[in-house]
Design a protein around this motif. Structure first.
Motif, mmCIF file in Angstrom:
data_model
loop_
_atom_site.group_PDB
_atom_site.id
_atom_site.type_symbol
_atom_site.label_atom_id
_atom_site.label_comp_id
_atom_site.label_asym_id
_atom_site.label_seq_id
_atom_site.Cartn_x
_atom_site.Cartn_y
_atom_site.Cartn_z
ATOM 1 N N ARG A 314 0.837 -1.209 0.000
ATOM 2 C CA ARG A 314 0.000 0.000 0.000
ATOM 3 C C ARG A 314 0.867 1.251 0.000
ATOM 4 N NH1 ARG A 314 -1.812 0.888 5.656
ATOM 5 N NH2 ARG A 314 0.352 1.613 5.647
ATOM 6 N N ASN A 315 1.908 1.264 0.821
ATOM 7 C CA ASN A 315 2.801 2.422 0.889
ATOM 8 C C ASN A 315 3.512 2.654 -0.443
ATOM 9 O OD1 ASN A 315 2.048 2.760 3.525
ATOM 10 N ND2 ASN A 315 3.918 1.866 4.396
ATOM 11 N N ASP A 316 3.877 1.565 -1.119
ATOM 12 C CA ASP A 316 4.529 1.706 -2.435
ATOM 13 C C ASP A 316 3.592 2.391 -3.426
ATOM 14 O OD1 ASP A 316 6.795 0.477 -1.485
ATOM 15 O OD2 ASP A 316 6.270 -1.518 -2.264
ATOM 16 N N TYR A 317 2.329 1.998 -3.404
ATOM 17 C CA TYR A 317 1.355 2.630 -4.305
ATOM 18 C C TYR A 317 1.180 4.114 -3.968
ATOM 19 C CZ TYR A 317 -0.325 -1.626 -6.628
ATOM 20 O OH TYR A 317 -0.432 -2.756 -7.396
ATOM 21 N N LEU A 318 1.113 4.441 -2.674
ATOM 22 C CA LEU A 318 0.969 5.844 -2.278
ATOM 23 C C LEU A 318 2.172 6.666 -2.729
ATOM 24 C CD1 LEU A 318 -0.454 5.433 1.348
ATOM 25 C CD2 LEU A 318 -1.626 6.494 -0.583
ATOM 26 N N ASP A 319 3.376 6.120 -2.537
ATOM 27 C CA ASP A 319 4.585 6.833 -2.949
ATOM 28 C C ASP A 319 4.602 7.052 -4.458
ATOM 29 O OD1 ASP A 319 5.398 6.887 -0.334
ATOM 30 O OD2 ASP A 319 6.771 5.176 -0.507
ATOM 31 N N GLN A 320 4.164 6.048 -5.216
ATOM 32 C CA GLN A 320 4.149 6.170 -6.670
ATOM 33 C C GLN A 320 3.134 7.219 -7.121
ATOM 34 O OE1 GLN A 320 6.317 4.495 -8.768
ATOM 35 N NE2 GLN A 320 5.508 5.995 -10.235
ATOM 36 N N THR A 332 2.091 14.271 3.132
ATOM 37 C CA THR A 332 2.805 13.102 3.641
ATOM 38 C C THR A 332 2.008 11.836 3.338
ATOM 39 O OG1 THR A 332 1.720 13.153 5.803
ATOM 40 C CG2 THR A 332 3.731 14.468 5.543
ATOM 41 N N ARG A 333 2.722 10.737 3.349
ATOM 42 C CA ARG A 333 2.056 9.456 3.135
ATOM 43 C C ARG A 333 1.010 9.201 4.218
ATOM 44 N NH1 ARG A 333 5.807 4.679 4.246
ATOM 45 N NH2 ARG A 333 6.934 5.267 2.353
ATOM 46 N N TYR A 383 -4.419 6.693 -7.378
ATOM 47 C CA TYR A 383 -4.166 5.559 -6.475
ATOM 48 C C TYR A 383 -5.159 4.431 -6.746
ATOM 49 C CZ TYR A 383 -4.026 3.044 -1.976
ATOM 50 O OH TYR A 383 -3.952 2.087 -1.003
ATOM 51 N N ARG A 384 -6.448 4.794 -6.853
ATOM 52 C CA ARG A 384 -7.477 3.782 -7.110
ATOM 53 C C ARG A 384 -7.266 3.139 -8.495
ATOM 54 N NH1 ARG A 384 -9.162 3.693 -2.511
ATOM 55 N NH2 ARG A 384 -8.679 1.535 -2.942
ATOM 56 N N GLY A 680 10.106 10.925 16.099
ATOM 57 C CA GLY A 680 9.290 9.745 16.388
ATOM 58 C C GLY A 680 9.068 8.913 15.139
ATOM 59 N N PRO A 681 8.725 7.638 15.311
ATOM 60 C CA PRO A 681 8.523 6.742 14.169
ATOM 61 C C PRO A 681 7.315 7.163 13.350
ATOM 62 C CG PRO A 681 7.742 5.725 16.195
ATOM 63 C CD PRO A 681 8.419 6.995 16.588
ATOM 64 N N PRO A 682 7.449 7.200 12.014
ATOM 65 C CA PRO A 682 6.298 7.550 11.176
ATOM 66 C C PRO A 682 5.198 6.514 11.289
ATOM 67 C CG PRO A 682 8.187 6.898 9.818
ATOM 68 C CD PRO A 682 8.661 6.921 11.231
ATOM 69 N N LEU A 683 3.986 6.997 11.415
ATOM 70 C CA LEU A 683 2.849 6.109 11.651
ATOM 71 C C LEU A 683 2.665 5.107 10.523
ATOM 72 C CD1 LEU A 683 0.251 8.664 12.984
ATOM 73 C CD2 LEU A 683 1.418 6.904 14.287
ATOM 74 N N ALA A 684 2.745 5.539 9.298
ATOM 75 C CA ALA A 684 2.429 4.651 8.186
ATOM 76 C C ALA A 684 3.461 3.553 8.004
ATOM 77 C CB ALA A 684 2.296 5.453 6.889
ATOM 78 N N ASP A 685 4.658 3.670 8.641
ATOM 79 C CA ASP A 685 5.683 2.644 8.499
ATOM 80 C C ASP A 685 5.534 1.530 9.527
ATOM 81 O OD1 ASP A 685 6.845 3.829 6.365
ATOM 82 O OD2 ASP A 685 8.348 4.929 7.521
#
Length: 695
Positions: A314-320, A332-333, A383-384, A680-685
């Protein structure tokens, strides 16, 4: 006025019972509680149980005989009617049979002043008086039409209220008359037990009046009455943590399914641990097989096949999508993930640009200008599109896919007479639309239990968009928490109030006067690991608990680190093999349950151990957050931690590393040197569990 249970007249009630119900309700004395029997067709149960001033009990049997029926009895007509019992005998039998049941429970030699009345609301006082004389010596009070009026009934009640019953015996009588409101003793996690062991303990605990009223309101006593009731019934019970919402929902589902076994009933919740807990309790109660127990997404999966992408994909798709739109620096993602989910959850039809531009974005704190909304919408479509081209699905779009397939006839959805939703504050608007489409069109009913105070995953009152905002007369708010001790609830409320300023949604917190009246107990233990690892301190604490002889099933471990329960379970299995189980898979009460903070709502335990809060609070200090995002994250985290704290009934243990964590929990100031890293750690990761979206 007398307090009735149920508090509204059931449909299709026989005429003679309606007359008595109305006269009882009209009695001008609020110390009177009147229950009508839900043991339909059971000749061993009287029609009403009346408790007066919480000390005197009256069993009422009601005869349908009118004056002519009674007169025919005296003329001997009924004696020749092939063994037909004389007037009043059937009613007297129910009084005697129920009293014998109670006496058997109390043991040999027991005797109780349980009073027996036989009411004839359709027969003249003269005729009933003659009947009473013919039964001289029988331990019954016979009351005719005039004597059944509210003023006369109150007179008789006051005349006999000196026959006081012990509170334990009174509880036993109520529990036997209304077993649908009796709580098995081993379910009660708070350390309260009645002192007198001579009274059977399985019925020591009962729903209070408000809980029982919420459980029985608008329930019909027959399948004919249920079908006669109008469709579209919606009921909502809200209240603070530990006030019995889940218990009310469970008992109502059991009662309604038993009253009409032809009904198809569905109970929905948002996470696996709660589903496992409710299913286990249902088995213990011997509940009807016409009830389905499902998480929302497992319910959808039972009607259609789907496979969802994992967080990394999912994160790869958002980044793309960001890269293709050349908007990498604008959003941000993490923001896009939540915004896309909000769009999918709230657009009941296909989300158009006009809809998005005009939307108030309820529940979203970050304001977006029109140009920014254009950019987000373009990213959303891209994205969709990428997912569709690769024939992939992410969790938020699954409900929309279900509705699409349903409309186009690709699948045939199930239809239910009643759907129950526990922890409804976690259901998105589009989830409610899926539910609405599955209710029986003629007599479908929806019952929800919710607490917006605990709603950290979605807007707390998302049902309003689909079901309508005016719930007056259809909702009940419970204000008395029974689960926790005073120190645990005091900590939970102080923590919540110190971090959340104003709320859009209803806030359910007990007032200080009630907290002061709650049972005393151990102060919560906040244990700093210091130079040791949190895992080692956790193992040490668990060993102490288990070596003391404590049943591991009385412990719930909540992990807030974001790594998922499998990570912690693997570490603990080496030390406690066979004594640990995922809360999602728990089938008995002999193993310690472990779950994540996202999935702990709705369940409870005498002892709760919480770990991982350091990581949760560290996220709030991340430099990547602006003030709006930080405020929203603090609000969500506050609700999560409030839920975790209030799972504990008797003992709460929090194991942490950073002094900042303790300061957050106790609402204390902390030195700058104790603050966690601003990176702090990013939430989406984080590999956070999918918020109950399990199939």
């Amino acid at each position: 006025m007398a307090r009735m249970l149920p508090d509204r007249l059931p449909l299709k009630l026989p005429e003679h019972l309606v007359k008595v119900w109305r006269q009882l309700k009209a009695i001008d004395d609020d110390e009177l509680i009147c229950r009508i029997s839900f043991q339909v067709g059971n000749a061993d149960y009287p029609d009403f149980l009346v408790i007066y001033r919480n000390r005197a009990a009256f069993l009422l049997a009601v005869s349908s005989a009118d004056t002519e029926d009674v007169e025919r009895y005296f003329q001997g007509d009924l004696l020749e009617d092939r063994g037909e019992p004389p007037v009043g005998l059937k009613q007297a039998h129910s009084l005697d049979a129920f009293t014998r049941l109670v006496l058997e429970e109390l043991g040999a030699g027991a005797d109780i002043p349980l009073q027996h009345w036989v009411l004839f609301p359709k027969a003249s006082d003269d005729s009933v008086g003659r009947l009473a004389q013919s039964w001289q010596g029988a331990p019954y009070l016979f009351l005719g039409k005039q004597a059944c009026r509210s003023e006369a009934l109150l007179h008789h009640l006051k005349s006999a209220d000196d026959r006081e019953l012990d509170q334990q015996v009174l509880n036993l009588i109520v529990g036997r008359f209304a077993p649908e409101a009796a709580i098995p003793a081993h379910w009660v996690t708070r350390a309260e037990r009645l002192a007198d062991k001579a009274v059977p303990q399985q019925m020591d605990f009962l729903l209070d009046y408000d809980q029982e009223a919420a459980m029985k309101r608008d329930l019909e006593l027959s399948s004919e009455a249920f079908k006669a009731a109008s469709s579209g019934h919606v009921r909502l019970v809200t209240g603070t943590a530990g006030c019995g919402k889940t218990l009310i929902l469970l008992f109502r589902a059991r009662l309604s399914a038993s009253l009409d076994t032809s009904q198809r009933v569905l109970v929905l919740m948002h996470n696996k641990p709660l589903r496992a807990d409710l299913a286990n309790r249902a088995r213990e109660l011997g509940m009807s097989g016409n009830i389905e127990w499902r998480t929302f997404y497992s319910w959808l999966r039972s009607m259609m096949h789907f496979e969802t992408i994992d967080p990394a994909t999912r994160n790869d798709y958002l980044d793309q999508a960001l890269k293709d739109a050349k908007l990498e620096g604008q959003f941000t993602r993490e923001f896009l993930l939540e915004e896309f989910e909000w769009i999918s959850d709230n657009a009941l039809e296909n989300p158009t640009l006009d809809w998005y531009l005009q939307s108030e974005r309820t529940g979203r704190k970050r304001a977006l200008q029109a140009t920014q909304r254009h950019g987000v919408y373009r990213l959303y479509l891209n994205y969709r599109k990428m997912l569709d081209e690769d024939k992939r699905v992410d969790w938020p779009v699954v409900p929309r896919l279900f509705l699409k397939k349903l409309r186009e006839g690709e699948i045939t959805g199930n239809t239910y007479h009643t759907i129950y939703i526990d922890e409804a504050q976690f259901f998105a608007p589009i989830w409610f639309e899926c539910v609405r489409q599955s209710l029986h069109p003629d007599c479908g009913r929806l019952f929800m239990a919710a607490d917006p105070t605990q709603g950290f995953l979605r807007s707390g009152q998302s049902w309003v968009q689909v079901l309508g905002g005016d719930m007056r007369g259809r909702s009940q708010r419970l204000t008395r928490p029974y689960r926790n001790t005073r120190p645990i609830m005091a900590l939970a409320k102080r923590f919540y109030m110190s971090r959340v300023g104003s709320e859009e949604d209803e806030v359910n917190l007990p007032d200080q006067a009630y907290i002061d009246s709650m049972p005393a107990g151990e102060e919560p233990q906040l244990i700093q690991a210091g130079s040791r690892s949190v895992q080692n301190v956790l193992i040490e604490q668990l060993k102490q608990l288990f070596e003391s002889g404590l049943n591991p099933g009385n412990v719930l471990l909540i992990d807030a680190s974001g790594f998922g329960e499998l990570h912690e379970r693997a570490h603990l299995e080496a030390h406690f093999k066979g004594r640990i189980v995922s809360a999602s898979d728990a089938t008995d009460r002999t193993q310690m349950r472990i779950t994540t903070i996202n999935a702990c709502t709705g369940i409870e335990s005498p002892i709760v151990v919480v770990i991982g809060l350091d990581r949760l609070f560290e996220q709030e200090g991340a430099l990547s957050l602006d003030d709006t995002d930080r405020e929203e994250l603090i609000r969500k985290n506050t609700k999560k931690v409030f839920v975790a704290i209030t799972r504990a009934a008797q003992k709460l243990v929090v194991i942490y590393k950073n002094a900042h964590t303790r300061a957050c929990l106790l609402a204390e100031p902390v030195a700058d040197s104790a603050l966690p890293s601003r990176f702090g750690p990013p939430l989406a990761d984080l590999a956070v569990e999918a918020d109950g979206r399990e199939g």
